[in-house]
Design a protein around this motif. Structure first.
Motif, PDB file in Angstrom:
ATOM      1  N   LEU A  20       0.826  -1.206   0.000  1.00 55.46           N
ATOM      2  CA  LEU A  20       0.000   0.000   0.000  1.00 55.46           C
ATOM      3  C   LEU A  20       0.865   1.263   0.000  1.00 55.46           C
ATOM      4  CD1 LEU A  20      -2.835  -0.907   2.555  1.00 55.46           C
ATOM      5  CD2 LEU A  20      -2.946  -0.951   0.055  1.00 55.46           C
ATOM      6  N   ALA A  21       1.915   1.260   0.811  1.00 54.48           N
ATOM      7  CA  ALA A  21       2.790   2.434   0.891  1.00 54.48           C
ATOM      8  C   ALA A  21       3.527   2.667  -0.429  1.00 54.48           C
ATOM      9  CB  ALA A  21       3.792   2.268   2.035  1.00 54.48           C
ATOM     10  N   ILE A  22       3.984   1.614  -1.058  1.00 56.37           N
ATOM     11  CA  ILE A  22       4.640   1.761  -2.361  1.00 56.37           C
ATOM     12  C   ILE A  22       3.678   2.385  -3.356  1.00 56.37           C
ATOM     13  CG2 ILE A  22       5.540   0.467  -4.348  1.00 56.37           C
ATOM     14  CD1 ILE A  22       6.889  -1.421  -2.270  1.00 56.37           C
ATOM     15  N   THR A  23       2.416   2.001  -3.283  1.00 53.39           N
ATOM     16  CA  THR A  23       1.411   2.571  -4.181  1.00 53.39           C
ATOM     17  C   THR A  23       1.287   4.075  -3.956  1.00 53.39           C
ATOM     18  OG1 THR A  23       0.220   0.461  -4.109  1.00 53.39           O
ATOM     19  CG2 THR A  23      -0.965   2.347  -5.014  1.00 53.39           C
ATOM     20  N   VAL A  24       1.359   4.507  -2.717  1.00 50.30           N
ATOM     21  CA  VAL A  24       1.301   5.941  -2.393  1.00 50.30           C
ATOM     22  C   VAL A  24       2.562   6.657  -2.862  1.00 50.30           C
ATOM     23  CG1 VAL A  24       1.263   7.620  -0.497  1.00 50.30           C
ATOM     24  CG2 VAL A  24      -0.237   5.621  -0.413  1.00 50.30           C
ATOM     25  N   ILE A  25       3.702   6.033  -2.641  1.00 49.88           N
ATOM     26  CA  ILE A  25       5.006   6.691  -2.812  1.00 49.88           C
ATOM     27  C   ILE A  25       5.567   6.596  -4.227  1.00 49.88           C
ATOM     28  CG2 ILE A  25       7.429   6.495  -2.094  1.00 49.88           C
ATOM     29  CD1 ILE A  25       6.381   5.788   0.711  1.00 49.88           C
ATOM     30  N   ILE A  26       5.132   5.658  -5.025  1.00 52.62           N
ATOM     31  CA  ILE A  26       5.808   5.316  -6.272  1.00 52.62           C
ATOM     32  C   ILE A  26       5.998   6.496  -7.229  1.00 52.62           C
ATOM     33  CG2 ILE A  26       3.783   4.527  -7.569  1.00 52.62           C
ATOM     34  CD1 ILE A  26       5.790   2.150  -8.427  1.00 52.62           C
ATOM     35  N   ASP A  27       5.088   7.444  -7.220  1.00 50.26           N
ATOM     36  CA  ASP A  27       5.234   8.591  -8.126  1.00 50.26           C
ATOM     37  C   ASP A  27       6.045   9.727  -7.502  1.00 50.26           C
ATOM     38  OD1 ASP A  27       3.441   9.609  -6.322  1.00 50.26           O
ATOM     39  OD2 ASP A  27       1.929  10.187  -7.806  1.00 50.26           O
ATOM     40  N   ILE A  50       3.554  12.447  -2.430  1.00 49.17           N
ATOM     41  CA  ILE A  50       2.579  11.926  -1.491  1.00 49.17           C
ATOM     42  C   ILE A  50       1.504  12.997  -1.325  1.00 49.17           C
ATOM     43  CG2 ILE A  50       2.182  11.098   0.858  1.00 49.17           C
ATOM     44  CD1 ILE A  50       5.213  10.323   0.828  1.00 49.17           C
ATOM     45  N   ARG A  51       0.330  12.672  -1.825  1.00 45.25           N
ATOM     46  CA  ARG A  51      -0.770  13.609  -1.781  1.00 45.25           C
ATOM     47  C   ARG A  51      -1.744  13.218  -0.663  1.00 45.25           C
ATOM     48  NH1 ARG A  51       1.086  12.866  -6.684  1.00 45.25           N
ATOM     49  NH2 ARG A  51       1.408  14.637  -8.060  1.00 45.25           N
ATOM     50  N   THR A  52      -2.413  14.194  -0.111  1.00 48.28           N
ATOM     51  CA  THR A  52      -3.351  13.954   0.980  1.00 48.28           C
ATOM     52  C   THR A  52      -4.409  12.912   0.626  1.00 48.28           C
ATOM     53  OG1 THR A  52      -2.957  16.163   1.856  1.00 48.28           O
ATOM     54  CG2 THR A  52      -4.987  15.067   2.555  1.00 48.28           C
ATOM     55  N   PHE A  82      -4.848   5.388   1.789  1.00 48.30           N
ATOM     56  CA  PHE A  82      -3.951   4.391   2.378  1.00 48.30           C
ATOM     57  C   PHE A  82      -4.493   3.950   3.737  1.00 48.30           C
ATOM     58  CE2 PHE A  82      -0.650   3.677   5.564  1.00 48.30           C
ATOM     59  CZ  PHE A  82       0.080   2.633   5.014  1.00 48.30           C
ATOM     60  N   LYS A  83      -4.825   4.916   4.586  1.00 42.86           N
ATOM     61  CA  LYS A  83      -5.326   4.605   5.925  1.00 42.86           C
ATOM     62  C   LYS A  83      -6.661   3.860   5.861  1.00 42.86           C
ATOM     63  CE  LYS A  83      -5.044   8.884   7.297  1.00 42.86           C
ATOM     64  NZ  LYS A  83      -5.098  10.112   8.101  1.00 42.86           N
TER      65      LYS A  83
END
Length: 133
Positions: free
Chosen positions: A13-20, A23-25, A31-32
């Motif tokens: 999940l974190a990689i999905t958030v961070i990959i680009d 990190i957007r709100t 994610f949460k």
């Protein structure tokens, strides 16, 4: 919350958030939400607050790994660590939810979701973000 299954799920999940690298709100909020939704499958005591704390603790390492030459290996290891079919199916849907939460198309996110589908043996239609202004 040191369970390896929880770490494996939260890592994807974190990689999905961070990959680009942005990190957007909306992505962090999703994610949460998705982490808490997956809790029933991997860790019943996982809350949004605990997921956020995990993210804050692990974000620097994941960001570093996404900037390194070993990025693809890190992604491959994270995806292949998920063995449970039920978790895979729900995690795949969670990855899509995170990817589209900011209503922006990012090739890296699309490639990540596509890679997970291929590795996990899913035949799924591609997704497309349509924005209305």
């Amino acid at each position: 919350m040191a369970d390896s299954k929880v770490n494996d799920v939260l890592s994807v999940l974190a990689i999905t958030v961070i990959i680009d690298q942005h990190i957007r709100t909306p992505e962090l909020t999703e994610f949460k939400t998705q982490a808490e939704g997956l809790a029933i499958l991997c860790c019943p005591d996982l809350t949004q607050e605990r997921a956020k704390a995990w993210f804050d603790e692990n974000e620097p390492h994941i960001l570093d790994s996404m900037e390194s030459r070993g990025r693809n290996t890190v992604i491959l290891k994270a995806i292949t660590a998920i063995k449970d079919e039920m978790i895979r199916e729900n995690l795949y849907d969670a990855m899509i939810a995170i990817s589209i939460s900011d209503k922006e198309y990012h090739k890296q996110e699309s490639d990540l979701v596509r890679s997970a589908a291929v590795i996990w043996g899913f035949t799924r239609p591609p997704f497309k973000v349509v924005t209305t202004a």
